[in-house]
Design a protein around this motif. Structure first.
Motif, PDB file in Angstrom:
ATOM      1  N   PRO A   9      17.756 -43.283   0.061  1.00  0.00           N
ATOM      2  CA  PRO A   9      18.442 -43.056   1.329  1.00  0.00           C
ATOM      3  C   PRO A   9      18.494 -44.229   2.288  1.00  0.00           C
ATOM      4  CG  PRO A   9      16.424 -41.755   1.205  1.00  0.00           C
ATOM      5  CD  PRO A   9      16.619 -42.401  -0.125  1.00  0.00           C
ATOM      6  N   SER A  51      23.197 -36.718  -1.269  1.00  0.00           N
ATOM      7  CA  SER A  51      22.630 -35.549  -1.948  1.00  0.00           C
ATOM      8  C   SER A  51      23.131 -35.566  -3.384  1.00  0.00           C
ATOM      9  CB  SER A  51      23.086 -34.251  -1.278  1.00  0.00           C
ATOM     10  OG  SER A  51      22.489 -34.086  -0.025  1.00  0.00           O
ATOM     11  N   ALA A 163      18.629 -33.456   3.449  1.00  0.00           N
ATOM     12  CA  ALA A 163      18.818 -34.818   3.961  1.00  0.00           C
ATOM     13  C   ALA A 163      17.888 -35.103   5.138  1.00  0.00           C
ATOM     14  CB  ALA A 163      20.272 -35.026   4.373  1.00  0.00           C
TER      15      ALA A 163
END
Length: 181
Positions: A9, A51, A163
């Motif tokens: 991320p 995702s 997330a």
């Protein structure tokens, strides 16, 4: 050893190139709403979090399917046989990550890793998506991400909740010119 699709991320710029590539490959057109990958833009935090389907070892979507339309391929990938899918939606509700969805017809669809060469990874120029044999670091990252299960309703809500939780545990890097080098 099998390869895993993993999201990193702190490298995601939120460009959505992966989403467009996925929808182009799977739907034959740029249709982000039908992509098998999703990018959660957390604008207040200044980060975006991809995702991805984890191809769960104990896949809830597969267990919830009453017709056997969801099964594990010989490559170990959880796939949907649209011909067997009756559109009940049990799989959508069962996935704790929000990574399986349905067409208007009710037929389910999800990531199948593009037959072993994910288009999303090929299109990610920042290294936020990787498809590789796991090592100790990547296994820990994947394990930490998979712990963030959600019981919220719609797939979009589940993805956003994942997330937010993944970002809490992610290493945040300063965003300055050349930070990806």
């Amino acid at each position: 050893m099998e390869k895993h699709l993993m999201a990193i991320p702190n490298r995601c710029t939120g460009c959505n190139r992966c989403v467009y590539a996925c929808s182009a490959v799977k739907e034959g057109m740029f249709m982000p709403s039908k992509a098998r990958i999703h990018v959660n833009n957390l604008s207040h935090e200044g980060y975006s979090v991809p995702s991805v389907c984890f191809q769960c070892p104990k896949a809830s979507c597969m267990e919830a399917c009453p017709t056997g339309a969801i099964f594990r391929s010989t490559r170990g990938v959880v796939v949907v046989d649209a011909k067997k899918c009756d559109g009940c939606g049990n799989c959508v509700a069962a996935c704790p990550y929000g990574m399986i969805d349905q067409y208007a017809s009710g037929k389910a669809y999800k990531c199948d890793l593009c037959g072993g060469a994910p288009a999303c990874v090929a299109e990610c120029h920042y290294g936020a998506l990787v498809f590789k044999e796991p090592d100790k670091t990547s296994l820990n990252c994947r394990k930490d991400q998979m712990k963030q299960r959600s019981k919220l309703g719609e797939p979009e809500e589940k993805r956003r909740a994942l997330a937010v939780e993944v970002l809490k545990g992610a290493e945040r890097v300063p965003r300055s010119a050349g930070y990806m080098r």
